[in-house]
Motif scaffolding. Structure first.
Motif, mmCIF file in Angstrom:
data_model
loop_
_atom_site.group_PDB
_atom_site.id
_atom_site.type_symbol
_atom_site.label_atom_id
_atom_site.label_comp_id
_atom_site.label_asym_id
_atom_site.label_seq_id
_atom_site.Cartn_x
_atom_site.Cartn_y
_atom_site.Cartn_z
ATOM 1 N N SER A 148 0.821 -1.214 0.000
ATOM 2 C CA SER A 148 0.000 0.000 0.000
ATOM 3 C C SER A 148 0.851 1.259 0.000
ATOM 4 C CB SER A 148 -0.947 -0.005 1.203
ATOM 5 O OG SER A 148 -0.197 -0.131 2.385
ATOM 6 N N GLY A 149 2.105 1.135 -0.464
ATOM 7 C CA GLY A 149 2.939 2.332 -0.642
ATOM 8 C C GLY A 149 4.167 2.381 0.227
ATOM 9 N N THR A 150 4.824 1.232 0.422
ATOM 10 C CA THR A 150 6.002 1.218 1.302
ATOM 11 C C THR A 150 7.289 1.044 0.507
ATOM 12 O OG1 THR A 150 5.810 -1.180 1.660
ATOM 13 C CG2 THR A 150 4.682 0.248 3.234
ATOM 14 N N ILE A 151 8.379 1.505 1.142
ATOM 15 C CA ILE A 151 9.719 1.385 0.562
ATOM 16 C C ILE A 151 10.678 1.225 1.735
ATOM 17 C CG2 ILE A 151 10.207 3.896 0.583
ATOM 18 C CD1 ILE A 151 11.529 3.500 -2.198
ATOM 19 N N LYS A 206 -0.352 4.645 6.068
ATOM 20 C CA LYS A 206 -0.892 3.395 6.617
ATOM 21 C C LYS A 206 0.201 2.643 7.375
ATOM 22 C CE LYS A 206 -3.616 -0.650 5.312
ATOM 23 N NZ LYS A 206 -4.234 -1.389 4.207
ATOM 24 N N TYR A 207 1.404 2.649 6.792
ATOM 25 C CA TYR A 207 2.570 2.046 7.453
ATOM 26 C C TYR A 207 3.659 3.101 7.552
ATOM 27 C CZ TYR A 207 0.322 -2.418 6.496
ATOM 28 O OH TYR A 207 -0.571 -3.470 6.447
ATOM 29 N N THR A 208 4.509 2.963 8.567
ATOM 30 C CA THR A 208 5.604 3.921 8.776
ATOM 31 C C THR A 208 6.464 4.043 7.520
ATOM 32 O OG1 THR A 208 5.628 3.208 11.068
ATOM 33 C CG2 THR A 208 7.535 4.462 10.336
ATOM 34 N N ASN A 209 6.655 2.906 6.830
ATOM 35 C CA ASN A 209 7.550 2.913 5.672
ATOM 36 C C ASN A 209 6.990 3.612 4.436
ATOM 37 O OD1 ASN A 209 9.129 1.390 7.416
ATOM 38 N ND2 ASN A 209 9.951 0.136 5.768
ATOM 39 N N ASN A 218 5.834 6.858 5.075
ATOM 40 C CA ASN A 218 5.871 8.267 5.511
ATOM 41 C C ASN A 218 6.911 9.099 4.775
ATOM 42 O OD1 ASN A 218 3.806 7.821 7.257
ATOM 43 N ND2 ASN A 218 5.094 7.493 9.061
ATOM 44 N N VAL A 219 7.960 8.435 4.285
ATOM 45 C CA VAL A 219 9.014 9.163 3.568
ATOM 46 C C VAL A 219 8.426 9.882 2.345
ATOM 47 C CG1 VAL A 219 9.725 7.139 2.187
ATOM 48 C CG2 VAL A 219 11.327 9.009 2.546
ATOM 49 N N PHE A 220 7.408 9.273 1.735
ATOM 50 C CA PHE A 220 6.806 9.868 0.539
ATOM 51 C C PHE A 220 6.062 11.161 0.885
ATOM 52 C CE2 PHE A 220 6.958 5.306 -0.896
ATOM 53 C CZ PHE A 220 7.992 5.510 -1.802
ATOM 54 N N THR A 221 5.398 11.146 2.018
ATOM 55 C CA THR A 221 4.711 12.366 2.459
ATOM 56 C C THR A 221 5.740 13.448 2.765
ATOM 57 O OG1 THR A 221 3.095 10.897 3.475
ATOM 58 C CG2 THR A 221 2.932 13.219 4.051
ATOM 59 N N LYS A 222 6.843 13.043 3.420
ATOM 60 C CA LYS A 222 7.905 13.988 3.798
ATOM 61 C C LYS A 222 8.482 14.716 2.583
ATOM 62 C CE LYS A 222 10.057 12.211 8.013
ATOM 63 N NZ LYS A 222 11.187 11.382 8.474
ATOM 64 N N VAL A 223 8.713 13.968 1.509
ATOM 65 C CA VAL A 223 9.369 14.592 0.347
ATOM 66 C C VAL A 223 8.360 15.210 -0.624
ATOM 67 C CG1 VAL A 223 11.372 13.051 0.491
ATOM 68 C CG2 VAL A 223 9.490 12.472 -1.074
#
Length: 341
Positions: A246-249, A284-287, A289-294
Motif C-alpha cells: 500500500s505504498g512502502t519502501i 498506513k505504514y511507517t515505511n 511516511n518518507v513519501f509524504t515527507k518529500v
C-alpha cells in the motif's frame, strides 16, 4: 435509424493471417475484412473502415500513434455515432488510458478490442470480440449513446479503458479491471451496468487535447535496490515509482536523501503499487511516511499504465490550471477511486 461506426484498424493479431509457407503471421488487407467476416454486414450499423497505412504491432504503438488516433476521432466526431479501434493486445491498456485523457467530455463510445488468435484461425476469439464491440459502439437509447467513455471489450467483458491491464498472454480472457467493476457483460443478452458508466459534465463540449510529454520515467522498486542510481540519471520531470503493497519502501536515511535530492532537482515523484488490486495509502505504514515527507504524489489505485499516460498528459500541459500535483490528484475521467483512500 442505422448508427454509423468508424472502425480504425491499427494492427495487431486480429488482422493477421498465417503464411502457410513460412508458418509466420502476416497482416492482411483490412479493407477486405467484410469478405473475411460477412457477419459484419448483418449488424444494424453502417461501418466505415479506416486502416493504418502500415499496420503496427502493438509494441510499436506509442504517443505519436495515440495522438494520430485521437486527432482522427476528433476530425470525424460529428460524422459518426461510435468508434471502434482494433489494436494489438500487448499495449492496448496504454492506448486506452492515453485516449481517455486526450478525448475530453466524450459523449460517444470509443471501444478498443483485439484478439489473441488471428481472425482466420478456426478457434479465433477475433470474431466475437469484433462483432460485440460493434454492437456496443452503436448502442444508443433515446438518441443518446449508452457508453460515453473509452473502453476495452474483450472476451465477453466491457471494461473502463483506463482501469485495465493485460494479465494473460495465453488466455482469451486477457484483461482485468481490478479496481473498478465491469461495465458490461455479453451473454445471451448484452448487459450494461449503467451505475458504473462515466458521464461527462453537461456544460462542457467535446474536445481533443493531444498534449503528451515523454519526460516520464517508470521504475519498479525491489528489495536491496541501490537508489543511488537515480542520482546518476539526468534530470527527469516525473519519476513514477512502483513500490510495495500500500505504498512502502525500505526505511533508510539514504532513501529519504535520494528522494529529497530528486525533488530539489524539480522531479515530481508519483507512487503506485506493485499489487494488481488495491492501491497506495500514505501513512498506513511507517515505511510510506518518507513519501509524504518529500512531497510525493499518491497514485491511489491507478494502474501503472494509467499513471504513466496521465503523467505524460498532464506534464507541462498548458490547458490545465494549477500544479501537476493538484491535477494528478483529481479523477479526470474515472481513472482513480479517490474516495477509498
Amino acid at each position: 435509424m442505422k448508427r454509423k461506426v468508424l472502425l480504425i484498424y491499427t494492427g495487431g493479431t486480429i488482422g493477421m493471417e498465417k503464411d502457410y509457407e513460412t508458418g509466420s503471421l502476416r497482416a492482411f488487407n483490412f479493407s477486405h475484412v467484410f469478405d473475411r467476416m460477412p457477419e459484419m454486414n448483418l449488424i444494424e450499423c453502417e461501418i466505415t473502415v479506416h486502416p493504418f497505412r502500415k499496420p503496427l504491432d502493438s509494441s510499436d504503438m506509442g504517443p505519436k500513434e495515440w495522438k494520430k488516433i485521437a486527432t482522427y476521432i476528433g476530425k470525424n466526431y460529428e460524422n459518426f455515432d461510435g468508434f471502434l479501434i482494433l489494436h494489438g493486445t500487448d499495449t492496448m491498456s496504454y492506448t486506452a488510458s492515453a485516449l481517455s485523457f486526450m478525448l475530453k467530455n466524450l459523449r460517444k463510445p470509443v471501444i478498443l478490442t483485439g484478439s489473441q488468435l488471428p481472425i482466420g484461425d478456426l478457434r479465433t476469439d477475433a470474431k466475437e470480440n469484433l462483432l460485440t464491440s460493434l454492437y456496443y459502439a452503436s448502442l444508443y437509447e433515446n438518441d443518446e449513446a449508452v457508453i460515453q467513455e473509452v473502453t476495452i471489450y474483450f472476451e465477453y467483458k466491457l471494461l473502463r479503458g483506463n482501469r485495465t491491464l493485460k494479465y494473460s498472454a495465453e488466455y482469451f480472457d486477457a484483461y482485468q479491471s481490478p479496481n473498478y467493476p465491469i461495465l458490461g457483460q455479453s451473454g445471451v443478452h448484452l448487459n450494461i451496468e449503467k451505475d458504473f458508466l462515466l458521464r461527462p459534465s453537461r456544460d462542457a463540449d467535446f474536445n481533443v487535447d493531444t498534449h503528451l510529454s515523454q519526460d516520464v520515467l517508470f521504475w519498479r522498486i525491489f528489495p536491496g535496490m541501490h537508489l543511488e542510481h537515480f542520482a546518476e540519471i539526468p534530470s527527469m520531470k516525473v519519476l513514477i515509482l512502483q513500490v510495495f503493497g500500500s505504498g512502502t519502501i525500505f526505511n533508510t536515511t539514504k532513501t529519504e536523501q535520494i528522494l529529497q535530492l530528486l525533488r530539489e532537482r524539480g522531479t515530481e515523484i508519483v507512487v503506485v503499487s506493485q499489487c494488481v488490486s488495491g492501491g497506495v495509502s500514505f501513512g498506513k505504514y511507517t515505511n510510506s511516511n518518507v513519501f509524504t515527507k518529500v512531497g510525493a504524489i499518491s497514485g491511489h489505485d491507478m494502474t501503472a499504465e494509467c499513471a504513466i499516460t496521465k503523467a505524460m498528459h498532464l506534464l507541462e500541459n498548458p490547458s490545465y490550471e494549477g500544479s501537476f500535483a493538484e491535477n494528478f490528484n483529481k479523477s479526470l475521467c474515472g481513472e482513480v477511486s479517490l474516495e477509498h483512500h
